[in-house]
Design a protein around this motif. Structure first.
Motif, mmCIF file in Angstrom:
data_model
loop_
_atom_site.group_PDB
_atom_site.id
_atom_site.type_symbol
_atom_site.label_atom_id
_atom_site.label_comp_id
_atom_site.label_asym_id
_atom_site.label_seq_id
_atom_site.Cartn_x
_atom_site.Cartn_y
_atom_site.Cartn_z
ATOM 1 N N ILE B 4 33.092 29.747 78.340
ATOM 2 C CA ILE B 4 34.035 29.342 79.131
ATOM 3 C C ILE B 4 35.264 30.215 79.222
ATOM 4 O O ILE B 4 35.721 30.742 78.326
ATOM 5 C CB ILE B 4 34.645 27.920 78.820
ATOM 6 C CG1 ILE B 4 33.428 26.908 78.738
ATOM 7 C CG2 ILE B 4 35.392 27.138 80.081
ATOM 8 C CD1 ILE B 4 33.497 25.639 78.118
ATOM 9 N N SER B 5 35.740 30.788 80.425
ATOM 10 C CA SER B 5 36.886 31.436 80.688
ATOM 11 C C SER B 5 37.820 30.848 81.429
ATOM 12 O O SER B 5 37.649 30.070 82.370
ATOM 13 C CB SER B 5 36.613 32.919 80.833
ATOM 14 O OG SER B 5 36.011 32.787 82.384
ATOM 15 N N GLN B 6 39.014 30.939 81.109
ATOM 16 C CA GLN B 6 40.199 30.383 81.799
ATOM 17 C C GLN B 6 41.485 31.385 82.270
ATOM 18 O O GLN B 6 41.577 32.600 81.498
ATOM 19 C CB GLN B 6 40.941 29.341 80.858
ATOM 20 C CG GLN B 6 40.102 27.936 80.789
ATOM 21 C CD GLN B 6 40.962 26.914 80.086
ATOM 22 O OE1 GLN B 6 40.514 26.386 78.993
ATOM 23 N NE2 GLN B 6 42.225 26.801 80.518
ATOM 24 N N SER B 9 45.759 32.769 80.858
ATOM 25 C CA SER B 9 45.866 32.619 79.327
ATOM 26 C C SER B 9 47.328 31.825 79.128
ATOM 27 O O SER B 9 47.151 31.029 78.195
ATOM 28 C CB SER B 9 45.406 33.415 78.556
ATOM 29 O OG SER B 9 46.304 34.550 78.741
ATOM 30 N N CYS B 23 38.962 27.928 85.747
ATOM 31 C CA CYS B 23 37.782 27.513 84.728
ATOM 32 C C CYS B 23 36.637 28.179 85.329
ATOM 33 O O CYS B 23 36.019 27.791 86.159
ATOM 34 C CB CYS B 23 37.817 26.162 84.263
ATOM 35 S SG CYS B 23 36.392 25.937 83.080
ATOM 36 N N VAL B 25 32.410 29.027 83.978
ATOM 37 C CA VAL B 25 31.385 28.956 82.953
ATOM 38 C C VAL B 25 30.297 29.773 83.407
ATOM 39 O O VAL B 25 30.116 30.121 84.535
ATOM 40 C CB VAL B 25 30.921 27.408 83.025
ATOM 41 C CG1 VAL B 25 30.018 26.966 81.989
ATOM 42 C CG2 VAL B 25 31.978 26.456 83.096
ATOM 43 N N CYS B 93 39.823 23.586 79.634
ATOM 44 C CA CYS B 93 38.710 23.242 80.529
ATOM 45 C C CYS B 93 37.560 23.009 79.571
ATOM 46 O O CYS B 93 37.512 23.823 78.456
ATOM 47 C CB CYS B 93 38.395 24.228 81.424
ATOM 48 S SG CYS B 93 36.960 24.287 82.309
ATOM 49 N N SER B 94 36.635 22.163 79.589
ATOM 50 C CA SER B 94 35.554 21.626 78.713
ATOM 51 C C SER B 94 34.353 21.262 79.708
ATOM 52 O O SER B 94 34.459 20.704 80.614
ATOM 53 C CB SER B 94 35.981 20.621 78.007
ATOM 54 O OG SER B 94 35.039 20.278 77.140
ATOM 55 N N GLY B 107 37.010 25.902 76.770
ATOM 56 C CA GLY B 107 37.525 27.097 76.847
ATOM 57 C C GLY B 107 38.885 27.550 76.130
ATOM 58 O O GLY B 107 39.158 26.520 75.134
#
Lengths: 111, 115
Positions: B4-6, B9, B23, B25, B93-94, B107
């Motif tokens: 996961i990237s956000q 930052s 977010c 995935v 984010c999850s 994330g």
């Protein structure tokens, strides 16, 4: 709703010793539990999980114990290393998809 | 596991403005979640982002303050609207849970400071 709490907010452990982090939950319907590690500036990292039909599960250097009778969960870290310094969270889920998180225990490893 | 990237930052924002957090995935997932982590605190679920329908908000969180989009199975956004200093938190984010996973992954988080 679910209430999840950790017994101690901080834990200081000597490098090489074993660490034990404890957690209590309130909802007897909780059927899935996760331990997370969160290092400073990062998101929580999955460590290990356990379902309610088990009472023990082992991973690499970590063991999770579940006592459903007293609604208690623990994470044991063997041979604690400096890289284990972090905040540890337990989380519980009761049938649906929502995780309830405990307050977190800050583990500090002494050299 | 899911990666996961956000974005962003971290950010520093002025009171009264809005910030949209993205977010992404690396795989298609059914369940996406947004959490808030206030300084030194645990994680609180804001809402569950459902693809193709409105997000489901937890008690204490409303759509006007935290609008969420979920245009496809790999992407979601959370907007923090009309910000105040009390909104200063880490937003996470999850993804996870059935049917794709038993576990739930997070994330790296977006660290928001509101002045």
């Amino acid at each position: 709703g679910e209430s999840v709490g950790l017994h101690l907010p901080t834990l200081s452990v000597q490098e090489g010793d074993n660490s034990i982090i404890n957690c209590a939950y309130s909802n007897s319907a909780s059927d899935y539990f996760i331990w997370y590690k969160q290092e400073s500036g990062k998101g929580p990292q999955f460590i290990i999980d356990i379902r309610s039909n088990m009472d023990k599960r082992q991973g690499q250097r970590v063991t999770v114990l579940l006592n459903k009778t007293v609604k208690h969960l623990s994470l044991q870290i063997a041979a604690t290393q400096p890289g284990d310094s972090a905040v540890y969270f337990c989380a519980a889920r009761a049938g649906d998809y929502k995780l309830s998180f405990g307050a977190g225990t800050t583990v500090t490893v002494r050299a | 596991s899911a990666v996961i990237s956000q974005k962003p930052s971290r950010d520093i924002c002025q009171r009264g403005t809005s910030l949209t957090i993205q977010c992404q995935v690396d795989s298609q997932v059914t369940m996406m979640f947004w959490y808030r982590q206030q300084p030194g605190q645990s994680l609180t679920l804001i809402a569950t982002a459902n693809q193709g329908s409105e997000a489901t908000y937890e008690s204490g969180f409303v759509i006007d303050k935290f609008p969420i989009s979920r245009p496809n199975l790999t992407f979601s956004t959370l907007t923090v609207s009309n910000m105040s200093p009390e909104d200063s938190s880490i937003y996470l984010c999850s993804v996870g849970g059935l049917p794709e996973y038993n576990e739930q992954f997070f994330g790296p988080g977006t660290r928001l400071t509101v002045l």
